[in-house]
Design an enzyme around this catalytic site. Structure first.
Site, mmCIF file in Angstrom:
data_model
loop_
_atom_site.group_PDB
_atom_site.id
_atom_site.type_symbol
_atom_site.label_atom_id
_atom_site.label_comp_id
_atom_site.label_asym_id
_atom_site.label_seq_id
_atom_site.Cartn_x
_atom_site.Cartn_y
_atom_site.Cartn_z
ATOM 1 N N GLY A 153 0.843 -1.209 0.000
ATOM 2 C CA GLY A 153 0.000 0.000 0.000
ATOM 3 C C GLY A 153 0.868 1.246 0.000
ATOM 4 C CG LEU A 173 1.930 3.700 -5.148
ATOM 5 C CD1 LEU A 173 1.401 3.523 -6.558
ATOM 6 C CD2 LEU A 173 3.264 4.449 -5.190
ATOM 7 N N GLY A 174 -0.046 5.152 -0.938
ATOM 8 C CA GLY A 174 -1.053 5.887 -0.179
ATOM 9 C C GLY A 174 -0.466 7.073 0.558
ATOM 10 C CD GLN A 175 -2.925 11.130 4.611
ATOM 11 O OE1 GLN A 175 -3.780 10.312 4.970
ATOM 12 N NE2 GLN A 175 -2.865 12.358 5.082
ATOM 13 N NE ARG A 230 -3.298 4.028 -5.418
ATOM 14 C CZ ARG A 230 -3.082 5.278 -5.056
ATOM 15 N NH1 ARG A 230 -3.033 6.224 -5.954
ATOM 16 N NH2 ARG A 230 -2.927 5.593 -3.772
ATOM 17 C CG ASP A 242 -4.389 -7.870 -4.832
ATOM 18 O OD1 ASP A 242 -4.417 -7.616 -3.605
ATOM 19 O OD2 ASP A 242 -5.405 -8.099 -5.514
ATOM 20 C CE1 TYR A 261 -9.050 1.836 8.521
ATOM 21 C CE2 TYR A 261 -9.861 3.442 10.100
ATOM 22 C CZ TYR A 261 -8.830 2.917 9.352
ATOM 23 O OH TYR A 261 -7.581 3.481 9.426
ATOM 24 C CB ILE A 278 -2.221 11.016 8.883
ATOM 25 C CG1 ILE A 278 -2.150 9.799 9.821
ATOM 26 C CG2 ILE A 278 -0.823 11.476 8.459
ATOM 27 C CD1 ILE A 278 -1.349 9.986 11.080
HETATM 28 N N1 LIG Z 1 -4.308 8.336 6.870
HETATM 29 C C1 LIG Z 1 -4.828 8.345 8.092
HETATM 30 O O1 LIG Z 1 -5.345 9.372 8.559
HETATM 31 C C2 LIG Z 1 -4.772 7.091 8.918
HETATM 32 C C3 LIG Z 1 -5.236 7.141 10.243
HETATM 33 C C4 LIG Z 1 -5.217 5.971 10.997
HETATM 34 C C5 LIG Z 1 -4.688 4.812 10.481
HETATM 35 N N2 LIG Z 1 -4.243 4.790 9.196
HETATM 36 C C6 LIG Z 1 -3.737 3.518 8.665
HETATM 37 O O2 LIG Z 1 -2.481 3.700 8.018
HETATM 38 C C7 LIG Z 1 -2.382 2.796 6.904
HETATM 39 C C8 LIG Z 1 -2.076 3.574 5.644
HETATM 40 O O3 LIG Z 1 -3.103 4.516 5.460
HETATM 41 P P1 LIG Z 1 -3.097 5.545 4.244
HETATM 42 O O4 LIG Z 1 -3.783 6.764 4.720
HETATM 43 O O5 LIG Z 1 -1.756 5.642 3.659
HETATM 44 O O6 LIG Z 1 -4.090 4.787 3.248
HETATM 45 P P2 LIG Z 1 -4.379 5.135 1.704
HETATM 46 O O7 LIG Z 1 -5.788 4.761 1.430
HETATM 47 O O8 LIG Z 1 -3.918 6.508 1.376
HETATM 48 O O9 LIG Z 1 -3.400 4.099 0.968
HETATM 49 C C9 LIG Z 1 -3.643 2.747 0.916
HETATM 50 C C10 LIG Z 1 -2.931 2.190 -0.309
HETATM 51 O O10 LIG Z 1 -3.182 0.785 -0.371
HETATM 52 C C11 LIG Z 1 -3.359 0.431 -1.732
HETATM 53 N N3 LIG Z 1 -4.112 -0.819 -1.780
HETATM 54 C C12 LIG Z 1 -5.432 -1.010 -1.569
HETATM 55 N N4 LIG Z 1 -5.740 -2.313 -1.700
HETATM 56 C C13 LIG Z 1 -4.577 -2.959 -1.991
HETATM 57 C C14 LIG Z 1 -4.238 -4.321 -2.215
HETATM 58 N N5 LIG Z 1 -5.157 -5.273 -2.187
HETATM 59 N N6 LIG Z 1 -2.953 -4.620 -2.472
HETATM 60 C C15 LIG Z 1 -1.991 -3.651 -2.513
HETATM 61 N N7 LIG Z 1 -2.254 -2.347 -2.303
HETATM 62 C C16 LIG Z 1 -3.534 -2.020 -2.052
HETATM 63 C C17 LIG Z 1 -4.080 1.600 -2.354
HETATM 64 O O11 LIG Z 1 -3.900 1.632 -3.755
HETATM 65 C C18 LIG Z 1 -3.419 2.777 -1.622
HETATM 66 O O12 LIG Z 1 -2.326 3.281 -2.371
HETATM 67 C C19 LIG Z 1 -3.706 2.024 6.857
HETATM 68 O O13 LIG Z 1 -3.574 0.822 7.557
HETATM 69 C C20 LIG Z 1 -4.651 2.929 7.611
HETATM 70 O O14 LIG Z 1 -5.704 2.209 8.193
HETATM 71 C C21 LIG Z 1 -4.266 5.903 8.402
#
Ligand SMILES: NC(=O)c1ccc[n+]([C@@H]2O[C@H](COP(=O)([O-])OP(=O)(O)OC[C@H]3O[C@@H](n4cnc5c(N)ncnc54)[C@H](O)[C@@H]3O)[C@@H](O)[C@H]2O)c1
Length: 304
Positions: A8, A10-12, A34, A48, A138, A168
């Site tokens: 994951g 590429l996420g935040q 992605r 994945d 969630y 975050i």
């Molecule tokens: N951002 C926040 O405010 C926050 C707060 C509390 C906890 N978290 C936790 O931190 C972690 C990261 O959060 P984030 O904000 O970066 O999430 P995000 O949604 O920005 O990123 C998640 C990434 O996972 C990828 N993804 C989804 N399904 C997938 C799969 N099957 N295989 C591979 N990749 C896949 C998506 O393409 C995405 O790039 C998560 O566990 C989230 O629960 C985040």
């Protein structure tokens, strides 16, 4: 030497972890379902996290010895499709644990969330150890994950660690469909003199954390000797708590005059079951957690 797999990525949060590890010359294999929109500063593979064989291949090929498993369907998106959210959040985590056992990987980071709390948690100030009755799929998946951490650590002598992140705040990377996303959206809209429609009521207080504090805090926590960590699943941590209206006033003081309209949607129901303030004193005591960015310092990043 650590060789880190980020799922994951590429996420935040993932993109910010990549930047950190890159600065520190730590090997990272970033994976996501992605493709990146711009060139990353580390190796990248489409994978994945539900595909155990593919992840197994990549772990072996790249001699991975630490995993940051960041894949999740977040709170607001999870409510739109709870079955899919449970499946992805739990199965991908189970896959990572199983693959770690089979490949001799001990150290895993898996973020939890303030979504583990619920209406019985004394939401005005949630303690480290309190009743957890999450109301979202969630939050339920995060609570189940926290229990799995304790279970698998004991059963297989793993070292899976977790933090209950609040919302975050980051400006380089976009949020991925959570309930605290409004804070980034409002700051960016008002800065660009655009009217903003807030999906939460004006007095909804929620805890937040600036991205640099989240990354630096996580790295520090991951480096601490295991015997000093009294909490065996996930530590509470926080930065500051704020309401949308308080944020609007702060932005007005910085010269932003665009209007904010309050029109709450289904995310209000989620926010109503989340904490207003977090007690993170256990993390402070056990491993020296502290935040650096309050709301004013966070806003300074954008309004330089
Ligand atoms: N951002 C926040 O405010 C926050 C707060 C509390 C906890 N978290 C936790 O931190 C972690 C990261 O959060 P984030 O904000 O970066 O999430 P995000 O949604 O920005 O990123 C998640 C990434 O996972 C990828 N993804 C989804 N399904 C997938 C799969 N099957 N295989 C591979 N990749 C896949 C998506 O393409 C995405 O790039 C998560 O566990 C989230 O629960 C985040």
């Amino acid at each position: 030497m650590e060789r880190i797999l980020i799922t994951g990525a590429l996420g935040q949060l993932g993109q910010e972890f990549i930047k950190f590890f890159n600065k520190n010359n730590t090997y990272v294999l970033a994976t996501d379902i992605r493709s990146p929109l711009k060139v990353l500063s580390c190796d990248f593979e489409i994978a994945d996290a539900m595909d155990e064989k593919r992840i197994d291949y990549l772990i072996k090929k790249n001699n991975i010895n630490v995993v940051y498993h960041l894949v999740a369907v977040l709170s607001a998106n999870g409510e739109k499709n709870p079955f899919m959210a449970w499946e992805i959040n739990m199965k991908s985590f189970q896959n990572i644990i199983n693959l770690s056992i089979n490949n001799g990987i001990k150290k895993i980071f898996w973020p939890s969330s303030i979504a583990v709390f619920g209406t019985k948690s004394n939401l005005s100030f949630v303690k480290q150890d309190c009743i957890l009755n999450p109301n979202t799929i969630y939050g339920i998946s995060k609570l189940a994950g926290e229990r799995l951490i304790d279970y698998y650590n004991n059963k297989f002598d793993l070292d899976i660690r977790s933090l209950r992140y609040p919302g975050i705040i980051s400006f380089d990377t976009k949020p991925g469909g959570g309930t605290t996303d409004y804070i980034i959206e409002m700051i960016q809209s008002l800065k660009n003199e655009k009217e903003y429609t807030c999906f939460l009521n004006k007095n909804t207080k929620l805890p937040m954390l600036y991205i640099d504090d989240a990354i630096n805090g996580t790295i520090k926590y991951m480096s601490i000797n295991k015997i000093n960590l009294r909490v065996k699943d996930a530590y509470n941590i926080t930065g500051f708590s704020i309401t949308p209206f308080e944020l609007e006033k702060k932005l007005n003081e910085l010269g932003c005059s665009a209007k904010v309209i309050y029109n709450s949607d289904f995310r209000q129901d989620i926010a109503d079951t989340w904490p207003k303030e977090i007690d993170d004193s256990t993390a402070r005591k056990d491993w020296g957690w502290k935040f650096d960015y309050g709301i004013d310092k966070t806003l300074k990043v954008v309004f330089k």
